[in-house]
Design a protein around this motif. Structure first.
Motif, PDB file in Angstrom:
ATOM      1  N   ARG A 166       0.886  -1.361  -0.086  1.00 17.60           N
ATOM      2  CA  ARG A 166      -0.069   0.154   0.009  1.00 17.60           C
ATOM      3  C   ARG A 166       0.966   1.137  -0.128  1.00 17.60           C
ATOM      4  N   PHE A 167       1.955   1.235   0.109  1.00 18.01           N
ATOM      5  CA  PHE A 167       3.065   2.306   0.387  1.00 18.01           C
ATOM      6  C   PHE A 167       4.241   2.180  -0.561  1.00 18.01           C
ATOM      7  N   PRO A 168       4.062   2.169  -1.846  1.00 16.36           N
ATOM      8  CA  PRO A 168       5.061   2.146  -2.871  1.00 16.36           C
ATOM      9  C   PRO A 168       6.129   3.435  -2.751  1.00 16.36           C
ATOM     10  N   PRO A 169       7.078   3.233  -3.057  1.00 18.04           N
ATOM     11  CA  PRO A 169       7.928   4.561  -3.488  1.00 18.04           C
ATOM     12  C   PRO A 169       7.307   5.387  -4.196  1.00 18.04           C
ATOM     13  N   VAL A 170       7.530   6.707  -4.300  1.00 18.69           N
ATOM     14  CA  VAL A 170       7.058   7.623  -5.216  1.00 18.69           C
ATOM     15  C   VAL A 170       8.425   8.422  -6.071  1.00 18.69           C
ATOM     16  N   GLY A 171       8.266   8.756  -6.939  1.00 16.98           N
ATOM     17  CA  GLY A 171       8.876   9.577  -7.859  1.00 16.98           C
ATOM     18  C   GLY A 171       9.189  10.768  -7.478  1.00 16.98           C
ATOM     19  N   ALA A 172      10.554  11.252  -7.625  1.00 14.74           N
ATOM     20  CA  ALA A 172      11.131  12.531  -7.243  1.00 14.74           C
ATOM     21  C   ALA A 172      10.305  13.818  -7.613  1.00 14.74           C
ATOM     22  N   ARG A 173       9.677  13.663  -8.601  1.00 24.02           N
ATOM     23  CA  ARG A 173       8.780  14.877  -8.854  1.00 24.02           C
ATOM     24  C   ARG A 173       7.606  14.876  -8.167  1.00 24.02           C
ATOM     25  N   ARG A 174       6.987  13.902  -8.026  1.00 25.34           N
ATOM     26  CA  ARG A 174       5.655  13.972  -6.909  1.00 25.34           C
ATOM     27  C   ARG A 174       6.108  14.365  -5.620  1.00 25.34           C
ATOM     28  N   ALA A 176       8.443  16.092  -4.713  1.00 19.42           N
ATOM     29  CA  ALA A 176       8.933  17.517  -4.567  1.00 19.42           C
ATOM     30  C   ALA A 176       7.752  18.483  -4.577  1.00 19.42           C
ATOM     31  N   SER A 177       6.601  18.046  -5.284  1.00 18.05           N
ATOM     32  CA  SER A 177       5.285  18.641  -5.691  1.00 18.05           C
ATOM     33  C   SER A 177       4.652  18.797  -4.376  1.00 18.05           C
ATOM     34  N   LEU A 178       4.418  17.601  -3.685  1.00 18.52           N
ATOM     35  CA  LEU A 178       3.728  17.416  -2.216  1.00 18.52           C
ATOM     36  C   LEU A 178       4.445  18.434  -1.358  1.00 18.52           C
ATOM     37  N   ARG A 179       5.802  18.328  -1.223  1.00 23.77           N
ATOM     38  CA  ARG A 179       6.611  19.276  -0.132  1.00 23.77           C
ATOM     39  C   ARG A 179       6.503  20.628  -0.583  1.00 23.77           C
ATOM     40  N   GLU A 180       6.221  20.984  -1.819  1.00 23.84           N
ATOM     41  CA  GLU A 180       6.065  22.486  -2.133  1.00 23.84           C
ATOM     42  C   GLU A 180       4.833  22.903  -1.722  1.00 23.84           C
ATOM     43  N   SER A 181       3.828  22.044  -1.856  1.00 16.95           N
ATOM     44  CA  SER A 181       2.680  22.427  -1.761  1.00 16.95           C
ATOM     45  C   SER A 181       2.421  22.766  -0.347  1.00 16.95           C
ATOM     46  N   VAL A 182       3.024  22.742   0.712  1.00 12.48           N
ATOM     47  CA  VAL A 182       2.886  23.120   2.318  1.00 12.48           C
ATOM     48  C   VAL A 182       4.084  23.736   2.410  1.00 12.48           C
ATOM     49  N   GLY A 183       4.832  24.481   1.534  1.00 10.25           N
ATOM     50  CA  GLY A 183       5.964  24.985   1.972  1.00 10.25           C
ATOM     51  C   GLY A 183       7.294  24.340   2.633  1.00 10.25           C
ATOM     52  N   ALA A 184       7.375  23.167   2.122  1.00  9.66           N
ATOM     53  CA  ALA A 184       8.604  22.397   2.826  1.00  9.66           C
ATOM     54  C   ALA A 184       9.672  22.094   1.747  1.00  9.66           C
ATOM     55  N   GLU A 185       9.869  22.954   0.796  1.00  5.87           N
ATOM     56  CA  GLU A 185      10.618  22.538  -0.219  1.00  5.87           C
ATOM     57  C   GLU A 185      12.191  22.272   0.230  1.00  5.87           C
ATOM     58  N   HIS A 186      12.639  23.167   1.179  1.00  2.94           N
ATOM     59  CA  HIS A 186      14.091  22.904   1.870  1.00  2.94           C
ATOM     60  C   HIS A 186      13.799  22.962   3.397  1.00  2.94           C
ATOM     61  N   ARG A 187      12.986  22.569   3.902  1.00  2.04           N
ATOM     62  CA  ARG A 187      12.449  22.299   5.242  1.00  2.04           C
ATOM     63  C   ARG A 187      12.312  21.018   5.849  1.00  2.04           C
ATOM     64  N   PHE A 188      12.574  20.827   7.045  1.00  2.00           N
ATOM     65  CA  PHE A 188      12.084  19.550   7.617  1.00  2.00           C
ATOM     66  C   PHE A 188      10.492  19.338   7.558  1.00  2.00           C
ATOM     67  N   LEU A 189      10.288  18.237   7.004  1.00  2.00           N
ATOM     68  CA  LEU A 189       8.580  17.942   6.918  1.00  2.00           C
ATOM     69  C   LEU A 189       8.448  16.930   7.957  1.00  2.00           C
ATOM     70  N   LEU A 190       7.448  17.376   8.884  1.00  2.43           N
ATOM     71  CA  LEU A 190       6.926  16.246   9.901  1.00  2.43           C
ATOM     72  C   LEU A 190       5.463  16.008   9.421  1.00  2.43           C
ATOM     73  N   VAL A 254      -7.640  12.161   2.946  1.00 11.21           N
ATOM     74  CA  VAL A 254      -7.010  12.092   1.546  1.00 11.21           C
ATOM     75  C   VAL A 254      -7.283  10.611   1.037  1.00 11.21           C
ATOM     76  N   SER A 255      -7.277  10.318  -0.001  1.00 16.01           N
ATOM     77  CA  SER A 255      -7.223   9.251  -0.933  1.00 16.01           C
ATOM     78  C   SER A 255      -6.184   8.343  -0.369  1.00 16.01           C
ATOM     79  N   GLU A 256      -6.034   6.887  -0.487  1.00 14.30           N
ATOM     80  CA  GLU A 256      -5.284   6.092  -0.106  1.00 14.30           C
ATOM     81  C   GLU A 256      -3.920   6.211  -0.930  1.00 14.30           C
ATOM     82  N   ASP A 257      -4.029   6.485  -2.355  1.00 17.63           N
ATOM     83  CA  ASP A 257      -2.806   6.865  -2.982  1.00 17.63           C
ATOM     84  C   ASP A 257      -2.062   8.046  -2.340  1.00 17.63           C
ATOM     85  N   LEU A 258      -2.914   9.136  -2.061  1.00 14.41           N
ATOM     86  CA  LEU A 258      -2.045  10.460  -1.546  1.00 14.41           C
ATOM     87  C   LEU A 258      -1.609  10.212  -0.084  1.00 14.41           C
TER      88      LEU A 258
END
Length: 366
Positions: A166-174, A176-190, A254-258
């Protein structure tokens, strides 16, 4: 082989419902004829590979007591029409556990945890939902002891599982996109999973984050679907945030995939619960190679070891939690150690093993 009905109170992504669906599919893989019954007007939070039926429920009040008893009545009415088609009814919660014994002689009840009800009617409803079942299961040794001491019920421990697929690896682009959506591009994300509510220790978490020295992390909170109304607690918790300099993203259900993608995109899980039945979320984090900061709860100590596969600061202690978060944020080697330790934990908890134990129990009572 027995024909089994699995009963759950909701279609939302709460721990007991997650357990029910995963168990149902694992039982079907073993050849068990299984059908899931739940309360709800819409489908489950994820696709289900076994047959299921939803019973509608109408609640005319926000009162927890009225919601519980309306739900019991709806489950009872639905089961009355179909119970005779099954050899065993397996209730996964207080609501279905109260209804099932009224329509069937062979009832298994899994007690995931005991709710802190305060009104006499709800306390009695919960007690009867435990003591009236013919066969009681729990998901941890802690709750086995509680049921024996407080209810005089001898329960059998059958632990949860986790499905790494249920928890496969994700690509670098996805990622990065998720982290950017919450302002965590270069910050630690909890990542926090389970919403803002008392059991999840949300106030402790916010206070701990306010104590951190240096750059603050970004906190992403997933989930929040609950049968109980925690709006007052949520407002009180959120009122702690102004002035703390924190970036908190409330992402809701959120969805299972997300969900899987968020597990794979964060830097650490923070799960400072003050009470749990078992704790599926740390297992899901382990299956996602995500380091875990949880709480020093008895149920967590049954499968987690402080410093080896998780950090377990004292439950309800914001100072201890802040210290643990500072450690995990600053120490890349520690994070790698916890990820490696988590990989050793995951294989011990499979839904196949869980289902095999259940199938044995069903055969013994049918």
């Amino acid at each position: 082989m027995s024909r089994v009905a699995l009963l759950t109170y909701s279609t939302k992504a709460r721990g007991g419902v997650v357990h029910t669906l995963a168990l149902a599919e694992a039982l079907a893989d073993l050849g068990v004829d299984v059908h899931v019954f739940a309360l709800g007007a819409e489908g489950f939070f994820r696709p289900l590979k076994v047959p299921f039926t939803l019973f509608p429920v109408t609640v005319a009040s926000d009162s927890l007591e009225e919601k519980v008893f309306a739900s019991v009545d709806a489950m009872l009415a639905g089961l009355a029409e179909v119970a005779g088609e099954f050899d065993v009814l397996h209730a996964q919660d207080c609501i279905s556990g109260r209804a099932a014994p009224q329509v069937h002689a062979r009832v298994v009840r899994t007690v995931h945890h005991v709710d802190d009800f305060t009104t006499p009617a709800l306390v009695d409803c919960q007690r009867r939902a435990i003591v009236e079942a013919g066969h009681v299961l729990v998901v941890s040794e802690h709750w086995r002891r509680v049921l024996l001491q407080e209810y005089g019920v001898a329960a059998r421990v059958v632990r949860n599982g986790v499905d790494p697929a249920r928890f496969p690896p994700v690509g670098a682009r996805r990622r990065a996109s998720l982290r950017e959506s919450v302002g965590a591009e270069h910050r630690f994300l909890l990542l926090a999973v389970g919403g803002i509510e008392p059991r999840k220790g949300s106030k402790t978490l916010f206070r701990a984050l306010g104590l951190l020295r240096g750059e603050r992390p970004v906190l992403a909170i997933l989930g929040g679907q609950s049968f109980r109304d925690y709006d007052r607690y949520r407002r009180e918790a959120l009122a702690l945030l102004p002035g703390l300099g924190l970036d908190v993203a409330q992402l809701g259900t959120v969805s299972e995939d997300l969900l899987a993608a968020w597990y794979r995109s964060a830097d650490a899980l923070v799960y400072p619960s003050i009470e749990e039945g078992f704790g599926l979320v740390p297992l899901e984090a382990h299956a996602s190679d995500l380091p875990v900061v949880a709480s020093d709860l008895p149920v967590f100590r049954e499968f987690l070891t402080h410093g080896k596969d998780a950090l377990l600061p004292a439950a309800g202690d914001p100072v201890a939690l802040a210290a643990a978060l500072e450690r995990i944020m600053a120490d890349e080697e520690l994070r790698a150690t916890l990820v490696a330790g988590g990989r050793m934990v995951v294989p011990r908890f499979t839904w196949a093993a869980c289902a095999a134990q259940h199938a044995e129990i069903y055969r013994s009572i049918s």
